[in-house]
Write an enzyme that holds these catalytic residues in place. Structure first.
Site, PDB file in Angstrom:
ATOM      1  N   HIS A  58       0.820  -1.215   0.097  1.00 46.95           N
ATOM      2  CA  HIS A  58      -0.005  -0.073   0.076  1.00 46.95           C
ATOM      3  C   HIS A  58       0.766   1.066   0.079  1.00 46.95           C
ATOM      4  O   HIS A  58       1.933   1.057   0.266  1.00 46.95           O
ATOM      5  CB  HIS A  58      -1.033   0.114   0.882  1.00 46.95           C
ATOM      6  CG  HIS A  58      -0.454   0.135   2.504  1.00 46.95           C
ATOM      7  ND1 HIS A  58      -1.376   0.521   3.547  1.00 46.95           N
ATOM      8  CD2 HIS A  58       0.720   0.017   3.032  1.00 46.95           C
ATOM      9  CE1 HIS A  58      -0.732   0.575   4.663  1.00 46.95           C
ATOM     10  NE2 HIS A  58       0.799   0.104   4.380  1.00 46.95           N
ATOM     11  N   GLU A  59       0.324   2.330  -0.324  1.00 42.59           N
ATOM     12  CA  GLU A  59       0.646   3.724  -0.420  1.00 42.59           C
ATOM     13  C   GLU A  59       1.767   3.682  -1.192  1.00 42.59           C
ATOM     14  O   GLU A  59       2.962   4.214  -1.420  1.00 42.59           O
ATOM     15  CB  GLU A  59       1.525   4.088   1.000  1.00 42.59           C
ATOM     16  CG  GLU A  59       0.586   4.530   2.246  1.00 42.59           C
ATOM     17  CD  GLU A  59      -0.039   5.685   2.151  1.00 42.59           C
ATOM     18  OE1 GLU A  59       0.294   6.546   1.162  1.00 42.59           O
ATOM     19  OE2 GLU A  59      -1.224   6.024   2.638  1.00 42.59           O
ATOM     20  N   GLY A  60       1.578   3.050  -2.592  1.00 50.13           N
ATOM     21  CA  GLY A  60       2.492   2.930  -3.526  1.00 50.13           C
ATOM     22  C   GLY A  60       3.362   1.471  -3.310  1.00 50.13           C
ATOM     23  O   GLY A  60       4.292   1.283  -2.307  1.00 50.13           O
TER      24      GLY A  60
END
Lengths: 599, 599
Positions: free
Chosen positions: A439-441
């Site tokens: 997550h978050e890239g």
């Protein structure tokens, strides 16, 4: 011993390595001295140990359920979060002028980390709310701030970030959620958002969603995305709660870990009008979101470090008390069994964890301190600090998600069969941490960001700034005899990094150039963490030389040993890695899809 | 495409690489030809796809429960195992004279693997029963074989191995379970056994435990351990079931994965007499157990490979269909999204999985073939084959548990957020596979076995045998232009291995010598797998040159690409590893326990 923080290490990083004392001398932090910071850390540690950690296993075993249209979370979770709110922790990072505690970012990041070490699934609600409030603070109108900031900083309302959709995860340019201007003011939001952490629950009076959506007529792609404040319950202009805003839970995702953080598919505007307020200007939503996500990424990276710290502390405690086997020389079967920390491989696994965890935490402190130092810096320096932070952000987000996850794997290994059961928490820590790779890239996205963009920015100025920092450390280490070899090793590793970077920069096929960006990021991270270990070793050496040191000798010797470990066991790996990246290997790129199995 | 086996690859390994045709020409296998083997593979594949795989998620979500004194497993599990029994799969590896199918070991290992790929938790019951029956076959009396073998080979009775106790996991010399001669014949067993997979359930008419215990007066340590057959229900001399034998479930372990395999703490003789029969001679129990455990270790290693194959096949399928993002060159946001297999990093992650899975499967076939070839070999050669297998056993057990586990991690990554949910099976495959690092001897134990014992046996003869095998492959590869570089790389890697081995052999402090045995094993495994990739590449090159090849061009080109991947991305890592091992680094060994955190 505490299982949620190593305070001596935190003090060491704050004061001996990253100069918190100097940061506290800034006018913005005039209310704080070392004793005051220590008091806040005490409070947070106690909250984490007494409120958050005790319900972590329960939350994992009894994940949120969707019952009669409501998302039900065990009540202890709400109580624990309210205790955090009462202690002011939702407001830790904000300035006093908006009702915050006005702490340095390095400190507030550590506070969140301590909570996450006790119970990551719960700490997420706080981090998300803080991140959300920070966008409102930065880009919101006066009225938006007036209505939304106080209840979020008080922990009465929680926040979420709604970016992904089922067809648009890594590819945000493909989001389809619509925002049509409404006659009554605001925008009518319609569409579905996927993977919304904290997306629904009954633990807060309201939930404030920050939603990326398209206003009809906007350009295609990322240039046509706007940002909206969309509360679960409407908010009147005087800040009072109104009717349900038609943000419906379409389903809960059932995750491998971090189960106590609800994760929802949300439908906006399905059963009736869902009204959102535009944040900032139309079509600039992604840039606002990213500005804040960069800070969120320090948080995600720190969470990953703290998950690994949980496993490190637990497995260290276990290794000191679990009796099994005898030293290799001891052939007497009647001799008593020894604690497993006496076995070389158990020590190696503990050192590997220590190197990853304390290296990762140093990276977190560094990144957070760059935010603090931007406040203090003269205009001319500020851009450099910001640039360096931009370069380090993909490393901060990603390196721990790989190497601190590996640390969690080793914690399981130290407990053996017990570690593989849910009667011990180490397998849960692993499961929790596994998300941070995604997550978050994803790791890959950040690799492309680093190699495709960050190292090239302003003709490589960010990389040059990092080079200067490393050179300074290398110079100091050369003058410290026991660290001189490591100084040479770091220089060699950075040379390899520069060569690989140059080889890639010279390639005019962007796909080939970035084909091994993931490996570049991974090895780049190793060099950065090696640098920070050398900084820690220098600080430890200085403290050892000083009879009035604030740290125990064994602690400081442990720092030197962990640095040595990183330089002998980890750093040498980067040469194979950078050679590969620099060779512009296309084995993966040219692999035809049908060749994986064969037609 | 099948999600439980890649048949083309299995055929390739069987016939193009490991000479199954030649093995089938042996008198023992006269009933089988390639078509017959294919038929058995078909049956097993169908069973795995239709019976085992469909209930894998259910078994994971509804793990066995202890209800009213009974261990309850979902009924579909029993049905699936009975289908395997009906197909004769419990008897696959046994000779016809004891009622077995008389298949080569290479084939029966693959059959178990295919079942494990569909549902590892269920396949374990079969593997354990087979391993147990194999001990009875090898060391049991005529009566023991007569009573116990038929029902186990028919899959009516299941088997377990009871080694560990709570205070004696890796340290088997510390087991305390007692076996006192009983007046009525046999031995009265008393004590507790921990981590007993398949320890209790209602899926079989009886459960036959093989229990390590001490006869009073036996020597201390491993030289005083005997082996006993202890059925859940007593067995009369005519093989009929009698009364309950007081093997009581004290509790179930709740594991991270492999949840469908019950795992128990068993109390023997708690509520009344528990009678066991001695197997073989007193005090030789551990040697019997280890003789068989070496075969079990091929099974465990293969399970690890097959867990990774599950993830590889699933993530490959997903990557071919999931649309997300665009090629890097494509800046048009309105262009359609592409399948993620078009992204270089996804291909890299798939190749990494392929290299680990197919490299690991080659290792499995090699080890199994060494058992088959011992049957065929002249007396003089037999010892060499056995010695080579002994050397490779720790590698077979351990290398997949690290690198195929890493493959499972990548499968999760390819699915992104979806991979992190329990709606997709890839996180389960990871959880299942994590155990393989721990059971049947931890990675560290096998490292010590390899570096402390196996490479030193008979003045290093085993290592010399491996060297000869590698030299032969290297020689052939040098004559095949596209593989000549790889031949040189393998030679260089093996040189590094030999140097590290020599450095360790020259150290007379056993604790220091073995301090990095884990890393030695890991890198040793990389060299072995690199060798097997070169063998595969040679076979693929030969098949490509042959117009009448049995394999598709794309399949063969995929083999060459995966070999290239392993040589470029993986093999170079061993140089840092062996340098470290050869340096006799003592950073971990000398780390004082109090220095991890500091006093």
């Amino acid at each position: 011993m505490s299982h949620v923080v190593d305070r001596q290490n935190l003090d060491f990083l704050f004061y001996a390595v990253f100069g918190l004392e100097e940061i506290l001398s800034h006018a913005d932090f005039v209310d704080y001295d070392r004793a005051a910071i220590s008091g806040i850390l005490d409070t947070t540690q106690a909250l984490s140990e007494r409120e958050l950690a005790p319900c972590a296993a329960e939350l994992d075993a009894n994940e949120p359920k969707f019952v009669d249209g409501k998302v039900v979370v065990p009540d202890r979770a709400r109580q624990a979060l309210q205790a955090c709110a009462s202690a002011g922790l939702f407001a830790a990072m904000f300035d006093a002028e908006v009702g915050g505690l006005g702490l340095p970012y390095m400190v507030s990041t550590a506070l969140n980390g301590i909570l996450g070490c006790g119970n990551l699934a719960l700490a997420n609600y706080l981090s998300l709310t803080v991140g959300n409030a920070n966008i409102v603070r930065e880009f919101g109108t006066y009225d938006q701030k007036r209505c939304f900031l106080p209840p979020m900083l008080e922990g009465r309302w929680f926040g979420t970030m709604c970016l992904s959709e089922t067809q648009a995860g890594s590819s945000l340019s493909d989001i389809q959620t619509k925002a049509e201007p409404a006659d009554e003011g605001g925008y009518r939001i319609s569409g579905s958002k996927m993977w919304i952490s904290g997306g629904d629950h009954e633990m807060a009076e309201n939930i404030v969603h920050l939603v990326l959506a398209r206003i009809p007529g906007s350009p295609a792609g990322v240039k046509g995305i706007s940002l909206f404040l969309v509360p679960k319950y409407r908010v009147s202009s005087d800040g009072c709660l109104g009717e349900f805003n038609n943000v419906a839970v379409a389903g809960l995702n059932h995750k491998m870990g971090q189960r106590g953080t609800t994760n929802c598919l949300l439908n906006f505007g399905e059963g009736g009008d869902c009204i959102g307020q535009l944040v900032g200007e139309p079509n600039k939503g992604l840039s606002y979101m990213f500005q804040m996500m960069n800070e969120a990424r320090i948080g995600v990276g720190t969470s990953s470090v703290m998950s690994a710290l949980s496993g490190y502390l637990f497995s260290l405690d276990y290794a000191r008390t679990r009796l099994q086997g005898r030293r290799i020389r001891d052939k007497d079967p009647l001799a008593p069994q020894v604690a497993i920390i006496e076995h070389a491989d158990v020590r190696r696994m503990l050192l590997a964890q220590k190197a990853a965890v304390e290296g990762g935490l140093a990276l977190s402190c560094l990144c957070a301190s760059l935010i603090d130092r931007q406040r203090m810096a003269a205009e001319t320096q500020r851009d450099d600090l910001a640039l360096l932070l931009e370069l380090l952000t993909p490393v901060m987000k990603s390196w721990p998600s790989e190497h601190c996850l590996e640390a969690n794997k080793l914690a399981i290994q130290i407990l053996g069969g017990y570690g593989y059961t849910r009667d011990y928490p180490v397998e849960r820590f692993y499961r929790d941490n596994r998300l941070n790779h995604i997550h978050e890239g994803t790791f890959a996205i950040h690799g492309i960001d680093l190699l495709g963009r960050k190292v090239r920015m302003q003709d490589g100025r960010a990389l040059q700034l990092l080079a200067e920092k490393l050179a300074a450390t290398i110079g100091r280490a050369r003058d410290c005899a026991p660290l001189a070899d490591s100084a040479g090793d770091l220089e060699g590793a950075f040379d390899a990094l520069k060569k690989a970077t140059a080889a890639v920069s010279g390639c005019d096929d962007p796909e080939l150039a970035l084909a091994n960006a993931t490996l570049y990021l991974d090895n780049f991270g190793h060099v950065v963490v090696a640098w920070l270990w050398l900084e820690q070793a220098l600080a430890a050496s200085a403290a050892l030389a000083d009879d009035r040191a604030d740290y125990s000798r064994s602690f400081l010797e442990g720092k030197l040993a962990a640095c040595r470990y990183f330089y002998r066991y980890e750093l040498p790996k980067v040469h194979a890695g950078f050679t590969l990246v620099g060779s512009l290997d296309d084995t993966g790129l040219r692999m035809m899809p049908q060749a994986f199995l064969g037609a």
